[in-house]
Every structure is written in structure tokens, then in C-alpha cells.
Design a protein around this motif. Structure first.
Motif, PDB file in Angstrom:
ATOM      1  N   LEU A  11       1.146  -1.202  -0.038  1.00  0.00           N
ATOM      2  CA  LEU A  11      -0.024   0.182   0.202  1.00  0.00           C
ATOM      3  C   LEU A  11       0.819   1.315   0.114  1.00  0.00           C
ATOM      4  CD1 LEU A  11      -3.231   0.715   0.060  1.00  0.00           C
ATOM      5  CD2 LEU A  11      -2.615   1.119   2.697  1.00  0.00           C
ATOM      6  N   SER A  12       0.459   2.252  -0.801  1.00  0.00           N
ATOM      7  CA  SER A  12       1.355   3.333  -0.879  1.00  0.00           C
ATOM      8  C   SER A  12       0.317   4.566  -0.678  1.00  0.00           C
ATOM      9  CB  SER A  12       1.998   3.473  -2.168  1.00  0.00           C
ATOM     10  OG  SER A  12       1.048   3.905  -3.258  1.00  0.00           O
ATOM     11  N   ALA A  13       0.828   5.732  -0.179  1.00  0.00           N
ATOM     12  CA  ALA A  13      -0.283   6.857   0.139  1.00  0.00           C
ATOM     13  C   ALA A  13       0.499   8.238  -0.440  1.00  0.00           C
ATOM     14  CB  ALA A  13      -0.427   6.986   1.355  1.00  0.00           C
ATOM     15  N   VAL A  14      -0.252   9.027  -0.771  1.00  0.00           N
ATOM     16  CA  VAL A  14      -0.099  10.486  -1.077  1.00  0.00           C
ATOM     17  C   VAL A  14      -0.280  11.219   0.378  1.00  0.00           C
ATOM     18  CG1 VAL A  14      -0.187  12.432  -2.271  1.00  0.00           C
ATOM     19  CG2 VAL A  14      -0.662  10.404  -3.481  1.00  0.00           C
ATOM     20  N   ILE A  15       0.763  11.877   1.074  1.00  0.00           N
ATOM     21  CA  ILE A  15       0.511  12.313   2.245  1.00  0.00           C
ATOM     22  C   ILE A  15       0.780  13.675   2.074  1.00  0.00           C
ATOM     23  CG2 ILE A  15       1.507  12.458   4.604  1.00  0.00           C
ATOM     24  CD1 ILE A  15       0.337   9.824   4.025  1.00  0.00           C
ATOM     25  N   GLY A  16      -0.267  14.516   2.736  1.00  0.00           N
ATOM     26  CA  GLY A  16      -0.311  16.022   2.646  1.00  0.00           C
ATOM     27  C   GLY A  16       0.181  16.491   4.320  1.00  0.00           C
ATOM     28  N   ALA A  17       0.964  17.247   4.324  1.00  0.00           N
ATOM     29  CA  ALA A  17       1.486  17.776   5.538  1.00  0.00           C
ATOM     30  C   ALA A  17       1.443  19.504   5.708  1.00  0.00           C
ATOM     31  CB  ALA A  17       2.998  17.403   5.475  1.00  0.00           C
ATOM     32  N   THR A  18       1.079  19.987   6.622  1.00  0.00           N
ATOM     33  CA  THR A  18       0.955  21.388   6.904  1.00  0.00           C
ATOM     34  C   THR A  18       2.334  21.922   7.348  1.00  0.00           C
ATOM     35  OG1 THR A  18      -0.082  21.174   8.913  1.00  0.00           O
ATOM     36  CG2 THR A  18      -1.772  21.537   7.140  1.00  0.00           C
ATOM     37  N   VAL A  19       2.950  22.750   6.905  1.00  0.00           N
ATOM     38  CA  VAL A  19       4.293  23.168   7.541  1.00  0.00           C
ATOM     39  C   VAL A  19       4.121  24.719   7.943  1.00  0.00           C
ATOM     40  CG1 VAL A  19       5.385  21.420   6.150  1.00  0.00           C
ATOM     41  CG2 VAL A  19       5.270  23.820   5.294  1.00  0.00           C
ATOM     42  N   PRO A  20       5.374  25.184   8.824  1.00  0.00           N
ATOM     43  CA  PRO A  20       5.387  26.460   8.795  1.00  0.00           C
ATOM     44  C   PRO A  20       5.319  27.406   7.508  1.00  0.00           C
ATOM     45  CG  PRO A  20       6.677  25.763  10.399  1.00  0.00           C
ATOM     46  CD  PRO A  20       6.194  24.588   9.261  1.00  0.00           C
ATOM     47  N   ARG A  47      -0.239  25.323  -3.982  1.00  0.00           N
ATOM     48  CA  ARG A  47      -0.112  26.681  -4.287  1.00  0.00           C
ATOM     49  C   ARG A  47      -0.712  27.483  -2.933  1.00  0.00           C
ATOM     50  NH1 ARG A  47      -3.595  26.506  -9.948  1.00  0.00           N
ATOM     51  NH2 ARG A  47      -4.036  24.447  -8.962  1.00  0.00           N
ATOM     52  N   ASP A  48      -1.324  26.768  -2.283  1.00  0.00           N
ATOM     53  CA  ASP A  48      -1.732  27.211  -0.958  1.00  0.00           C
ATOM     54  C   ASP A  48      -0.616  27.196   0.007  1.00  0.00           C
ATOM     55  OD1 ASP A  48      -3.345  27.822   1.463  1.00  0.00           O
ATOM     56  OD2 ASP A  48      -4.282  26.053   1.428  1.00  0.00           O
ATOM     57  N   ARG A  49      -0.087  28.388   0.543  1.00  0.00           N
ATOM     58  CA  ARG A  49       1.105  28.349   1.026  1.00  0.00           C
ATOM     59  C   ARG A  49       0.973  27.388   2.720  1.00  0.00           C
ATOM     60  NH1 ARG A  49       3.362  33.664   2.810  1.00  0.00           N
ATOM     61  NH2 ARG A  49       5.372  32.646   3.096  1.00  0.00           N
ATOM     62  N   GLY A  50       1.928  26.758   3.039  1.00  0.00           N
ATOM     63  CA  GLY A  50       1.998  26.149   4.153  1.00  0.00           C
ATOM     64  C   GLY A  50       1.379  24.696   4.122  1.00  0.00           C
ATOM     65  N   LYS A  51       1.530  24.218   2.692  1.00  0.00           N
ATOM     66  CA  LYS A  51       1.275  22.535   2.531  1.00  0.00           C
ATOM     67  C   LYS A  51       2.283  21.971   1.516  1.00  0.00           C
ATOM     68  CE  LYS A  51      -3.802  22.809   3.561  1.00  0.00           C
ATOM     69  NZ  LYS A  51      -3.859  24.243   3.474  1.00  0.00           N
ATOM     70  N   ILE A  52       2.626  20.724   1.908  1.00  0.00           N
ATOM     71  CA  ILE A  52       3.263  20.019   0.904  1.00  0.00           C
ATOM     72  C   ILE A  52       2.828  18.702   0.574  1.00  0.00           C
ATOM     73  CG2 ILE A  52       5.804  21.215   1.359  1.00  0.00           C
ATOM     74  CD1 ILE A  52       6.646  18.554   2.702  1.00  0.00           C
ATOM     75  N   TYR A  53       3.150  17.915  -0.377  1.00  0.00           N
ATOM     76  CA  TYR A  53       2.585  16.841  -0.824  1.00  0.00           C
ATOM     77  C   TYR A  53       3.786  15.607  -1.217  1.00  0.00           C
ATOM     78  CZ  TYR A  53      -1.981  18.974  -0.632  1.00  0.00           C
ATOM     79  OH  TYR A  53      -3.049  20.049  -0.184  1.00  0.00           O
ATOM     80  N   PHE A  54       3.720  14.379  -0.596  1.00  0.00           N
ATOM     81  CA  PHE A  54       4.559  13.762  -1.078  1.00  0.00           C
ATOM     82  C   PHE A  54       3.917  12.166  -0.951  1.00  0.00           C
ATOM     83  CE2 PHE A  54       5.303  14.615   3.342  1.00  0.00           C
ATOM     84  CZ  PHE A  54       5.002  13.502   3.915  1.00  0.00           C
ATOM     85  N   GLU A  55       4.563  11.306  -2.034  1.00  0.00           N
ATOM     86  CA  GLU A  55       3.986   9.816  -1.700  1.00  0.00           C
ATOM     87  C   GLU A  55       5.049   8.986  -1.174  1.00  0.00           C
ATOM     88  OE1 GLU A  55       2.206   6.203  -4.870  1.00  0.00           O
ATOM     89  OE2 GLU A  55       2.825   8.462  -5.713  1.00  0.00           O
ATOM     90  N   VAL A  56       4.518   8.059  -0.183  1.00  0.00           N
ATOM     91  CA  VAL A  56       5.542   6.975   0.465  1.00  0.00           C
ATOM     92  C   VAL A  56       4.859   5.704   0.544  1.00  0.00           C
ATOM     93  CG1 VAL A  56       6.580   8.862   1.696  1.00  0.00           C
ATOM     94  CG2 VAL A  56       4.394   7.870   2.701  1.00  0.00           C
ATOM     95  N   PRO A  57       5.575   4.827   0.855  1.00  0.00           N
ATOM     96  CA  PRO A  57       4.872   3.456   1.003  1.00  0.00           C
ATOM     97  C   PRO A  57       4.191   3.431   2.388  1.00  0.00           C
ATOM     98  CG  PRO A  57       7.166   2.968   0.647  1.00  0.00           C
ATOM     99  CD  PRO A  57       6.910   4.333   0.506  1.00  0.00           C
ATOM    100  N   ALA A  58       2.905   2.724   2.621  1.00  0.00           N
ATOM    101  CA  ALA A  58       2.256   3.039   3.925  1.00  0.00           C
ATOM    102  C   ALA A  58       3.212   2.481   5.093  1.00  0.00           C
ATOM    103  CB  ALA A  58       1.071   2.331   3.685  1.00  0.00           C
ATOM    104  N   ARG A  59       4.155   1.574   4.764  1.00  0.00           N
ATOM    105  CA  ARG A  59       4.754   0.902   5.910  1.00  0.00           C
ATOM    106  C   ARG A  59       5.748   2.253   6.413  1.00  0.00           C
ATOM    107  NH1 ARG A  59       7.179  -1.167   1.248  1.00  0.00           N
ATOM    108  NH2 ARG A  59       8.957  -0.553   0.807  1.00  0.00           N
ATOM    109  N   VAL A 111      -4.878   3.360   4.755  1.00  0.00           N
ATOM    110  CA  VAL A 111      -3.914   4.003   5.374  1.00  0.00           C
ATOM    111  C   VAL A 111      -4.226   4.490   6.779  1.00  0.00           C
ATOM    112  CG1 VAL A 111      -2.226   6.045   5.067  1.00  0.00           C
ATOM    113  CG2 VAL A 111      -2.965   4.448   3.189  1.00  0.00           C
ATOM    114  N   TRP A 112      -5.315   5.085   6.982  1.00  0.00           N
ATOM    115  CA  TRP A 112      -5.962   5.563   7.941  1.00  0.00           C
ATOM    116  C   TRP A 112      -5.927   4.616   9.060  1.00  0.00           C
ATOM    117  CZ3 TRP A 112     -10.640   4.118  10.553  1.00  0.00           C
ATOM    118  CH2 TRP A 112     -10.847   4.905  11.770  1.00  0.00           C
ATOM    119  N   GLU A 113      -6.559   3.373   8.742  1.00  0.00           N
ATOM    120  CA  GLU A 113      -6.636   2.258   9.918  1.00  0.00           C
ATOM    121  C   GLU A 113      -5.239   2.022  10.172  1.00  0.00           C
ATOM    122  OE1 GLU A 113      -8.699  -1.112   8.375  1.00  0.00           O
ATOM    123  OE2 GLU A 113     -10.686  -0.158   8.437  1.00  0.00           O
ATOM    124  N   LEU A 114      -4.266   1.840   9.241  1.00  0.00           N
ATOM    125  CA  LEU A 114      -2.888   1.353   9.713  1.00  0.00           C
ATOM    126  C   LEU A 114      -2.374   2.626  10.611  1.00  0.00           C
ATOM    127  CD1 LEU A 114      -0.170  -0.215   9.223  1.00  0.00           C
ATOM    128  CD2 LEU A 114       0.199   0.992   7.144  1.00  0.00           C
TER     129      LEU A 114
END
Length: 500
Positions: free
Chosen positions: A21-30, A53-65, A117-120
Motif C-alpha cells: 500500500l502506498s499513500a499520498v501524504i499531505g503535510a501542513t508546515v510553517p 499553491r496554498d502556502r504552508g502545505k506540501i505533498y509527497f508519496e510514500v509506502p504505507a509502511r 492507510v488511516w486504519e494502519l
């Protein structure tokens, strides 16, 4: 109902499927530190990030593990798994049509993998909670762990610009106009959430409940006997071309989510938080993976201007610390910067100081709490952290000339501490003394201030010892501030007296 069962079934054992399982993770940052966070993700997870484009957010894909490593990132505040992203979503002009489109969107979204991914993620949190309870019981001290700390003036969400935020339990099936009216009435009775960002000219943060929420809450289990999940929808909206408010979007989108999954609506004790982020024509639907911001990790004793740990990390990373570097925070307050530094760069030596004895006491207590936390960690072999705390005068530091590699500090804004008038004398004196202790040619400094006019004037007077490099514009509790990255010139600084 297949999707609802897949989402709500606790026996789905997602951990076994986590390897594939892989997931695109969104993260809010300063805000302002998006590229810094992206660099950390690349370095620690090997994943490339895209900056929203909305400041303070990045997105990246990682394996769920890799979720445990994701939660250990130092530069991110909140995390969510992306259900789907629409880079150019076309909203209808009429309010009713636009909201109907959002309702219809729920049935078309690919919920299955994000919910796994949420359950994991949930299973990882439960393991962590068990460990924490065991550690608390075995600890002799009654000192609270850092996770229990509450930071004054910060909410769960990251400070962001021009944002219209609403949370909706959406405990209705949006079928009739009467239901919609009842929802709006309930929304008007609910109070506003704590607000962190003052940038927006017209920002509203409201919670939208539902007049018929009680009906939805009557049953504790579904027909099949499985536990029915409780949820809420949080909508963050930015942009002035929408015909609806975030409250409208959260209410109607949430109603469609409830109808689709047959989940229960609950504003406070929810299992799932569905996120609807709208920034002009960019729409991102996600599921929250953090209950509270990850920046609340080191500090247990708070002062009037405690800096977020994620912002402290970003400032330190700008200076690129190298092993054996001596890093000083001459105005440390509660110690957020040196504690973050000692935790992440243990091969450097960190010195913190402040002229306020109460601040020094708070910083010392925070260091003690961190040491106790480290002792309680399973299989921890750490005997201490490379950090000392001293009470001193910023304009008269007891440090040898040219002995410091990096200076990172949060300077007085002249609001909660000090005054703008005092800053006109304080800033030049600070820069002069920092220049004296910093190594000529290789020394560098990252200084945070909101009093930009005063700092610019002081820096122009100290141009012979400091050269301004990068400037990062940030938001600190609703204030427009800047982090100035300075490089030490080869010029000798004045020595007012001998210390040894």
C-alpha cells in the motif's frame, strides 16, 4: 455499502497489506518553510515533494509502511492522507449548484486505499499510546510529558493565509430545505474555534453542527454488528470567487459523507476527520492522520512567546549545522530552539541563555522533561543531551571572541516582550555582540523578528560584520515576520572588554 464496510470494519488487518500500500501524504508546515520541509522529506524518506499553491502545505508519496518515519519528521505540523486532488476544479456560479457538485463528488472519490492507510495509522497510534501509558506508570516523577503541553495562542491547524475554516459534524441527510435551514441555525449557535492566523481580511472559523444529529447518534452499531465510525468534516477555504462559505461546504459535503458511509456525526469524539481544502480552484479531499499538531513535542513549560518546534527546526536547518559546531541561542526564552537543535543535531554543542531568570527556569524545566522522556523510551541508551542553559546579558555575553559557529534566535518583537522603542537600541547592540562571538568568514545566524523596519536599520549599521543572505517570510501567531539568514564577514568585530 461495500465501501462503508471496508472503511468501518475493524478486522480488515491493513497492516498485512501495508507493504504494498502506498499513500499520498499531505503535510501542513510553517509558512515560508515549505522547501525546507520538502528537503527533509527527500533526505529522510527519499520522496520528492510538491509544494501546494496554498502556502504552508506540501505533498509527497510514500509506502504505507513508512508512516512511523513520516510521523517523526521535524518540520511538519499536521499530516493527512490525500483521497484525491483536483488542481483545477470548476465551481458552478450558483451556490446551490456548486454545493450539489460537492455532494455528488463524495460517491466518485477513491476512498478505499486512503481509509486503509488511516486504519494502519490508527493501529500505530494505539501501540504508541500503550507504550506511553506503561512509561507513565513506571516513572517515579509526576512531571507531565511534553505531549500534555498546551501552547498559548496556537490551534490545531497551521497558520495560513486568507482562510475560511469550518468544521461540520454533518449529522443529516441533505435531502430537504428544512434540514438545511436547521443546520444553518445550529451553525449560528456554535462558537468560533481558536484562531491562530490574523492575515485574512475576512476569515471565519465556525463549527457547523446539525439539528438532527441526535437521530443519527441513536445506534451504536451497524446492522452487521460492526462498530459504526464517528466522523466530522473540516473545511478550509481560501479565495474570494466562491459562492459558498466553508460552513456551507462542510455541511453539505459532510451530509453526503454520512449518507455514503452510514457513519455517525460527532463534533468532538470523532474517529475520522475528513478534510476538504479549497484554495481558489484547487480542491484536496483528505483524511487526518494527526489529532494534534506535531510541533507540540518538546515543551512542557510555556512562556508568553514560546516558539513552535517546527519553526525552530526550520531556522536551524537553514544554517546547515555540521558535526562539532557550537550553536548558541542568546535569547532562548523557554528553550524551543536549543532543545530542538540538541534533539536533531546531537553531534553539535548547544548553548542557550536569556536575561530573564524566569525564562531560564522554564527552559531548564523543559530540558529536564526531555531527559525524563528520553529515559522512559524503550531501549534508550541516551545519557544526556549536548545542551547547557545560562542566565546572561545578551549585550555582554561570557563567550570568547570568534568561538561560536551558528547563532539561531527569536528576537523580541516588541509586542508581548519589550517594546518597539527599546528595539532601536537593543537590535544594533545584539548584532554587534553576536558578530563578536561568531567565527569570522564561516559563522552564520538565523534571526527571527517581526520588527522588520528596526532590524533592517540595525543591519545597515552592522553591514561590516554581517551580510544578509536569504530571507524567509513566515507567519507567527498571526504576525507577519521574517527569518533573516546572515553570514559573518571576515571583518574583526569590536571587543569592548576581555572576558578571561
Amino acid at each position: 455499502m461495500a465501501a462503508a464496510e471496508a472503511a468501518a470494519g475493524p478486522g480488515a488487518a491493513p497492516a498485512q497489506e501495508g507493504a504494498e500500500l502506498s499513500a499520498v501524504i499531505g503535510a501542513t508546515v510553517p509558512t515560508g518553510f515549505e522547501l525546507t520541509a520538502a528537503a527533509e522529506v527527500q533526505e529522510k524518506l527519499g520522496s520528492a515533494s510538491s509544494v501546494s499553491r496554498d502556502r504552508g502545505k506540501i505533498y509527497f508519496e510514500v509506502p504505507a509502511r513508512s508512516l512511523p518515519q513520516v510521523h517523526r519528521l521535524r518540520s511538519v505540523d499536521n499530516l493527512f492522507v490525500v483521497v484525491q486532488e483536483f488542481k483545477d476544479y470548476q465551481f458552478k456560479e450558483k451556490k446551490e449548484d456548486a454545493l450539489k457538485d460537492l455532494e455528488d463528488l463524495v460517491k466518485k472519490l477513491p476512498w478505499t486505499s486512503p481509509l486503509k492507510v488511516w486504519e494502519l495509522n490508527n493501529s500505530l497510534k494505539k501501540k504508541k499510546t500503550k507504550r506511553k501509558k506503561h512509561n507513565v506508570q513506571s516513572a517515579a516523577s509526576k512531571e507531565k510529558l511534553p505531549e500534555d503541553g498546551e501552547e498559548e495562542g496556537t490551534g490545531r491547524d497551521d497558520a495560513s493565509q486568507q482562510e475560511d475554516c469550518a468544521q461540520s459534524a454533518a449529522g443529516i441527510e441533505p435531502a430537504s430545505g428544512q434540514d438545511t435551514e436547521r443546520t444553518q441555525e445550529a451553525a449560528s449557535r456554535n462558537g468560533e474555534e481558536e484562531e491562530e492566523d490574523g492575515q485574512s481580511d475576512a476569515k471565519e472559523e465556525v463549527q457547523a453542527g446539525s439539528g438532527s444529529e441526535t437521530k443519527a447518534d441513536d445506534g451504536q452499531t451497524s446492522d452487521g454488528g460492526a462498530k459504526v465510525l464517528k466522523f466530522r468534516v473540516t473545511c478550509n477555504r481560501a479565495g474570494d470567487k466562491h459562492s459558498f462559505t466553508s460552513n456551507d461546504a462542510a455541511r453539505d459535503f459532510g451530509g453526503a459523507v454520512q449518507e455514503h458511509f452510514q457513519w455517525k456525526a460527532d463534533m468532538t469524539n470523532f474517529d475520522v476527520e475528513v478534510l476538504l481544502n479549497i484554495h481558489n480552484n484547487e480542491v484536496v479531499v483528505g483524511i487526518a492522520l494527526t489529532e494534534e499538531s506535531l510541533h507540540r513535542r518538546n515543551i512542557t513549560h510555556f512562556g508568553p512567546t514560546t516558539l513552535r518546534s517546527t519553526l525552530a527546526y526550520g531556522m536551524l536547518r537553514l544554517c546547515d549545522p555540521q558535526p562539532t559546531d557550537i550553536i548558541v541561542d542568546p535569547m532562548c526564552g523557554t528553550g524551543a530552539i536549543p532543545i530542538e537543535g540538541a534533539t536533531e543535531w546531537p553531534s553539535c554543542y548547544h548553548i542557550a541563555g536569556d536575561n530573564n531568570p524566569q525564562a531560564v527556569k522554564r527552559a531548564a524545566n523543559n530540558i529536564c522533561s526531555l531527559l525524563k522522556k528520553n529515559e522512559n523510551k524503550e531501549s534508550s541508551t541516551s545519557l544526556g543531551i549536548p545542551l547547557d542553559i545560562i542566565q546572561w546579558d545578551i549585550c555582554n555575553l561570557p563567550l570568547r571572541t570568534g568561538s561560536v559557529d551558528i547563532i539561531v534566535t527569536d528576537m523580541p518583537f516588541g509586542k508581548r516582550i519589550g517594546s518597539k522603542k527599546k528595539n532601536w537600541d537593543l537590535y544594533p547592540a545584539c548584532l554587534m555582540e553576536m558578530g563578536r562571538i561568531c567565527t569570522p568568514g564561516t559563522g552564520r545566524a538565523a534571526l527571527l523578528t517581526q520588527d522588520k523596519k528596526c532590524f533592517a536599520k540595525a543591519l545597515s549599521r552592522m553591514g561590516h560584520i554581517w551580510r544578509k543572505g536569504q530571507t524567509v517570510w513566515v507567519n507567527v501567531g498571526g504576525l507577519h515576520a521574517a527569518v533573516y539568514l546572515l553570514k559573518r564577514t571576515w571583518e574583526r568585530a569590536e571587543e569592548k572588554r576581555s572576558f578571561w
